[in-house]
Design a protein around this motif. Structure first.
Motif, mmCIF file in Angstrom:
data_model
loop_
_atom_site.group_PDB
_atom_site.id
_atom_site.type_symbol
_atom_site.label_atom_id
_atom_site.label_comp_id
_atom_site.label_asym_id
_atom_site.label_seq_id
_atom_site.Cartn_x
_atom_site.Cartn_y
_atom_site.Cartn_z
ATOM 1 N N PRO A 31 39.894 33.821 34.379
ATOM 2 C CA PRO A 31 39.497 33.397 35.723
ATOM 3 C C PRO A 31 38.150 33.958 36.172
ATOM 4 N N ARG A 32 37.785 35.133 35.710
ATOM 5 C CA ARG A 32 36.496 35.725 36.094
ATOM 6 C C ARG A 32 35.341 35.106 35.314
ATOM 7 N N ILE A 33 35.651 34.588 34.127
ATOM 8 C CA ILE A 33 34.629 33.992 33.274
ATOM 9 C C ILE A 33 34.480 32.503 33.532
ATOM 10 N N GLU A 34 35.545 31.869 33.963
ATOM 11 C CA GLU A 34 35.622 30.410 34.000
ATOM 12 C C GLU A 34 34.453 29.731 34.704
ATOM 13 N N PRO A 35 33.990 30.188 35.880
ATOM 14 C CA PRO A 35 32.889 29.472 36.525
ATOM 15 C C PRO A 35 31.626 29.411 35.674
#
Length: 212
Positions: A31-35
């Motif tokens: 979730p922290r990497i996804e963007p």
């Protein structure tokens, strides 16, 4: 800067930390990497690169992070901030789904998996340098995660050891655009011999046109 020449005999793809927790939906860190991953097309680019380097006859080396086990880092004198976070979230836990390879990037027959690194450099306290040298590798192409931690630290260490280092700016990700900017625009040029996009790398790989 013209892309370097990549000889299959002396060039390896060095894939850092291809774990589910980093690269798969449901992973602890995803979730922290996804963007940023979605912005740069990370997964599609990694697919293209892995397919192309195999078609071109380059070796694939994997530099995996330490898979968390109960008690890791807890009695260390100086655990770093990432290690303290791992104590809390149990990233890449051994024996759990998050600590397994992303299914599309798991090692294949003939690939070399180095010993697990404890911090950020794939070389520190592992056999990665020995494995690369014993296979005649002089050029390493780094992909994987994270751009401003393990990729940067591994790339710097590789340069210090005398390797030719290529970074691929859209085959990695980080937690923010600022971190990506620092990795590729500020810090990368101080140690990397080439900083390419995926399309530029694919065009520079030998045998790619024939393979396609």
């Amino acid at each position: 800067m013209e892309p370097p020449t990549y000889s299959p005999a002396t060039t390896a793809l060095l894939f850092v930390d291809p774990y589910n927790d980093f690269l798969s939906e449901g992973g602890k860190v995803w979730p922290r990497i996804e963007p940023i991953a979605n912005e740069v097309g990370l997964i599609a680019n990694l697919r293209s690169i892995v397919r192309a380097v195999r078609a071109a006859g380059l070796r694939v080396f994997i530099a995996p992070h330490r898979r968390w086990e109960p008690g890791d880092y807890e009695d260390w004198c100086h655990p770093n901030p990432t290690q303290r976070a791992i104590i809390e979230r149990h990233s890449f836990a051994r024996g759990e789904w998050g600590g397994e390879w992303h299914p599309e990037f798991a090692p294949q027959p003939g690939d070399i998996v180095a010993k697990e690194h404890w911090a950020q450099s794939g070389f520190a306290n592992t056999d990665l340098d020995q494995q690369l040298r014993q296979h005649g590798i002089t050029h390493v192409i780094l992909v994987g995660l994270l751009a401003n931690t393990c990729i940067e630290s591994t790339g710097r260490y590789a340069m210090e050891l005398g390797y030719h280092v290529t970074l691929v700016r859209d085959a990695t990700a980080a937690f923010s655009r600022d971190m990506m900017h620092a990795a590729h625009e500020l810090n990368g040029p101080t140690f990397a011999h080439a900083i390419l996009k995926t399309a530029e790398l694919l065009n520079a790989l030998p045998q790619l046109a024939a393979a396609e």
